[in-house]
Every structure is written in structure tokens, then in C-alpha cells.
Design a protein around this motif. Structure first.
Motif, PDB file in Angstrom:
ATOM      1  N   GLU A 151      -0.328   0.602 -13.078  1.00 24.05           N
ATOM      2  CA  GLU A 151       0.569   1.707 -13.419  1.00 24.05           C
ATOM      3  C   GLU A 151       0.828   2.600 -12.208  1.00 24.05           C
ATOM      4  OE1 GLU A 151      -0.010   2.810 -18.050  1.00 24.05           O
ATOM      5  OE2 GLU A 151      -1.847   2.977 -16.852  1.00 24.05           O
ATOM      6  N   MET A 152      -0.180   2.750 -11.342  1.00 28.47           N
ATOM      7  CA  MET A 152       0.021   3.505 -10.107  1.00 28.47           C
ATOM      8  C   MET A 152       1.007   2.785  -9.191  1.00 28.47           C
ATOM      9  SD  MET A 152      -1.390   6.428 -10.080  1.00 28.47           S
ATOM     10  CE  MET A 152      -0.848   6.687  -8.410  1.00 28.47           C
ATOM     11  N   VAL A 153       0.931   1.463  -9.165  1.00 24.85           N
ATOM     12  CA  VAL A 153       1.890   0.682  -8.378  1.00 24.85           C
ATOM     13  C   VAL A 153       3.313   0.939  -8.877  1.00 24.85           C
ATOM     14  CG1 VAL A 153       2.667  -1.657  -7.810  1.00 24.85           C
ATOM     15  CG2 VAL A 153       0.227  -1.098  -7.716  1.00 24.85           C
ATOM     16  N   VAL A 188       3.636  -6.456  -0.290  1.00 26.20           N
ATOM     17  CA  VAL A 188       2.670  -6.033   0.726  1.00 26.20           C
ATOM     18  C   VAL A 188       1.410  -5.483   0.055  1.00 26.20           C
ATOM     19  CG1 VAL A 188       2.219  -4.298   2.509  1.00 26.20           C
ATOM     20  CG2 VAL A 188       4.319  -5.635   2.574  1.00 26.20           C
ATOM     21  N   PHE A 189       1.602  -4.668  -0.994  1.00 23.22           N
ATOM     22  CA  PHE A 189       0.444  -4.136  -1.710  1.00 23.22           C
ATOM     23  C   PHE A 189      -0.413  -5.272  -2.269  1.00 23.22           C
ATOM     24  CE2 PHE A 189      -1.773  -2.934  -5.562  1.00 23.22           C
ATOM     25  CZ  PHE A 189      -2.468  -1.810  -5.150  1.00 23.22           C
ATOM     26  N   ARG A 190       0.224  -6.273  -2.905  1.00 23.67           N
ATOM     27  CA  ARG A 190      -0.527  -7.394  -3.493  1.00 23.67           C
ATOM     28  C   ARG A 190      -1.244  -8.182  -2.403  1.00 23.67           C
ATOM     29  NH1 ARG A 190      -0.726  -5.659  -8.687  1.00 23.67           N
ATOM     30  NH2 ARG A 190       1.375  -5.198  -9.461  1.00 23.67           N
ATOM     31  N   SER A 230      -7.116  -9.088  -0.144  1.00 27.75           N
ATOM     32  CA  SER A 230      -8.297  -8.938   0.716  1.00 27.75           C
ATOM     33  C   SER A 230      -9.302  -7.959   0.121  1.00 27.75           C
ATOM     34  CB  SER A 230      -7.882  -8.464   2.107  1.00 27.75           C
ATOM     35  OG  SER A 230      -7.028  -9.378   2.735  1.00 27.75           O
ATOM     36  N   ILE A 231      -8.811  -6.806  -0.365  1.00 28.79           N
ATOM     37  CA  ILE A 231      -9.709  -5.766  -0.882  1.00 28.79           C
ATOM     38  C   ILE A 231     -10.326  -6.170  -2.214  1.00 28.79           C
ATOM     39  CG2 ILE A 231      -9.824  -3.383  -1.722  1.00 28.79           C
ATOM     40  CD1 ILE A 231      -9.601  -3.549   1.285  1.00 28.79           C
ATOM     41  N   GLY A 232      -9.541  -6.771  -3.097  1.00 32.36           N
ATOM     42  CA  GLY A 232     -10.075  -7.309  -4.339  1.00 32.36           C
ATOM     43  C   GLY A 232     -10.290  -6.310  -5.461  1.00 32.36           C
ATOM     44  N   LEU A 275       0.312   2.696   2.679  1.00 37.69           N
ATOM     45  CA  LEU A 275       0.769   1.753   3.702  1.00 37.69           C
ATOM     46  C   LEU A 275       1.917   0.899   3.187  1.00 37.69           C
ATOM     47  CD1 LEU A 275      -2.671   0.647   5.153  1.00 37.69           C
ATOM     48  CD2 LEU A 275      -0.852   1.770   6.437  1.00 37.69           C
ATOM     49  N   SER A 276       1.949   0.659   1.892  1.00 41.27           N
ATOM     50  CA  SER A 276       2.966  -0.214   1.301  1.00 41.27           C
ATOM     51  C   SER A 276       4.338   0.441   1.206  1.00 41.27           C
ATOM     52  CB  SER A 276       2.521  -0.688  -0.093  1.00 41.27           C
ATOM     53  OG  SER A 276       1.334  -1.454  -0.002  1.00 41.27           O
ATOM     54  N   ILE A 277       4.435   1.733   1.477  1.00 48.00           N
ATOM     55  CA  ILE A 277       5.762   2.356   1.524  1.00 48.00           C
ATOM     56  C   ILE A 277       6.375   2.225   2.917  1.00 48.00           C
ATOM     57  CG2 ILE A 277       5.079   3.999  -0.273  1.00 48.00           C
ATOM     58  CD1 ILE A 277       5.013   6.197   1.834  1.00 48.00           C
TER      59      ILE A 277
END
Length: 290
Positions: free
Chosen positions: A94-96, A110-112, A117-119, A143-145
């Protein structure tokens, strides 16, 4: 090209002046560290720089424009606070969606990729995340913006070593690929030393000095001096000596303004070895605040 310009910035809370005429420039595509003890004004400076607070005096330009009450500029700035107040009941997914609506440049792919990596479990609610997970999420979202400028206040707080490296890699990738400029505040000076192109050191609401990492270190010199016998009195006579310690006849000396006259004085006092040894940013910070 300068993407961040601060000129004689002052900020007070009531009668208490926190920032005393801060001037700072950050170049496009660079990573700039901001260091200083707790209470020196770092967070206040960052909140002025992100347009949360309005400065009382001076000018703050981001991408050539004033940032306070300027939505067009704020849309180009990512901000990771030391405590990120997201909607606690929201799931990560929902934040995405929220970021997609707020920022036209938000890149979900990019976020996905970052989260691969972060998981993080995207079905988790924000309130279920640890501090480190919440900081990772904030970094990935911002970073994804693809911001032109990224402002980060203690972004590695709560992250384990692996997550720290991953977030740093994401930042460097965005700098390399898109020319993003970064201002990052951190207490982990060893981390900044290996990560930043340049840095500023704050004390009592002022910037003591700024420059590249090598220029910062040039202010002080660390020497290893070996005598045939104990000669501690020589360090009390030399100008610029900040501190020294010894193990037998081997002395480690920190001084300011080292040059040929001091080298010769040590030799004349019987020094067998006078050798410069590496000085860390952490040591520069400690000796600047003595």
C-alpha cells in the motif's frame, strides 16, 4: 554544477539560535557527508534543506530554486528521516501504491528489484517492521522516485552489515546511472569515509570546515616517532601538538600544522624514525572537537 547551495543560513527556535550562518555547496552527482555531535544542528539543517522548516535568514537553493513551499522542487527530492513516520496500518504494498500516486517518477520495477535483494515481505504492515526494515523501506521508496537530490538523516541506523552494503550499493547505482546528488548524515564515520566524496563537519551550529575526504584529513597529521630513549618532553615544546602517547620509546603523535621545521626539530631531539601514518575521518572528528 551545484545542486545544493546554502548561503548564510540561520535558524532559531524562540531566542535559541541553532544554525549560525551555514554556507554549503554540493555538486551534482556527488555524495556529501554531514558529521557532528548530537545537538550540533545537523537535523535542523536537514529539515531546512528539505523545506520542512523555513530558515530565518539566508538562502537555500535546490536545483537552482528555493525549496520552501515549492512543490516542483520537493518532487525532485528524496528524504529519508532518522525516524520515518509512515502510515503504521499500511501494508508495504500500500505504501508503494501511495508513492506511485504522489510521485509521477516513482519506478515500481526499480523498487521490486531493490526489494529482491533486501527481502521485505510486502504483505507486512509498517508497524510490524523492525527499525532496520523500516529504514530499508524508506531508502528503497525514495530511491525509486529517481530523485535529483537525496537527503538522508542517519539512514544506516538499525541496519545490519549486509543491509548497509545493499543500501549503499543502491545509492551508488542511482548516482552513477542518473547523476543523483546525496547529502547523508551519519554517526558512523568509518562508513562515511569509504562512501562519500566530500564531507562537512559541524559544531555548535556552524560548519568547522568542509572538503574532500583527503582535504579533511590534511588538517591533522599522525606521526609515529621512535627515539633511542624516552623523550616525552620534546612534545610539550613543539607547537601544534594536540596529543601523544607512547609505548616505550615509540610515540604516536597527533598534531596540526606539521611541516619541515617540526620534522627537523624531532630529528635534532634524537628521533631515529619520523613516519606519517594514516589518519581516519573518525580521528579528525575527535580531534576537531577537543
Amino acid at each position: 554544477m551545484k545542486v545544493i547551495e546554502l548561503k548564510d543560513v540561520k535558524k532559531s527556535y524562540g531566542k535559541n539560535e541553532i544554525l549560525h550562518g551555514i554556507s554549503l555547496d554540493i555538486e551534482e552527482g556527488s555524495i556529501h557527508g554531514l558529521v557532528g555531535r548530537n545537538g550540533c544542528g545537523k537535523t535542523t539543517l536537514i529539515k531546512c534543506l528539505t523545506g520542512i522548516y523555513e530558515q530565518d535568514q539566508g538562502q537555500i537553493l535546490v536545483c537552482g530554486e528555493e525549496i520552501f513551499e515549492n512543490p516542483n522542487v520537493k518532487a525532485q527530492v528524496g528524504y529519508v528521516a532518522d525516524s520515518n513516520q509512515y502510515f503504521e496500518g499500511y501494508h508495504i504494498d500500500e505504501m508503494v501504491e501511495f508513492y506511485k500516486q504522489i510521485y509521477p517518477t516513482f519506478d515500481e520495477k526499480v523498487f521490486r528489484d531493490y526489494n529482491q535483494s533486501i527481502g521485505l515481505d510486502v504483505s507486512k504492515r509498517i508497524k510490524e517492521l523492525s527499525k532496520g526494515q523500516a529504514m530499508s523501506l524508506a531508502s528503497m521508496l525514495n530511491l525509486s522516485i529517481h530523485p535529483k537530490v537525496m537527503i538522508m538523516d542517519e539512514p544506516m541506523s538499525g541496519l545490519d552489515v549486509i543491509a548497509q552494503k545493499q543500501i549503499k550499493d543502491f545509492i551508488v547505482n542511482e548516482v552513477d546511472m542518473n547523476g543523483m546528488s546525496v547529502l547523508i548524515s551519519s554517526h558512523d564515520l568509518k562508513d562515511l569515509e569509504s562512501f562519500c566524496d566530500s564531507a562537512s563537519m559541524m559544531k555548535d551550529g556552524k560548519i568547522l570546515y568542509q572538503g574532500t575526504m583527503d582535504q579533511m584529513k590534511e588538517r591533522f597529521t599522525k606521526l609515529q616517532v621512535v627515539f633511542g630513549e624516552s623523550r616525552s618532553e620534546i612534545f610539550k615544546e613543539l607547537s601544534g601538538v594536540i596529543t601523544y602517547s607512547n609505548l616505550g620509546s615509540v610515540y604516536t603523535v597527533i598534531l596540526e600544522g606539521y611541516g619541515e621545521p617540526i620534522h627537523e626539530a624531532l630529528k635534532q631531539a634524537g628521533a631515529i624514525v619520523v613516519e606519517e601514518i594514516p589518519l581516519s575521518l573518525e580521528e579528525v572528528f575527535v580531534y576537531s572537537n577537543r
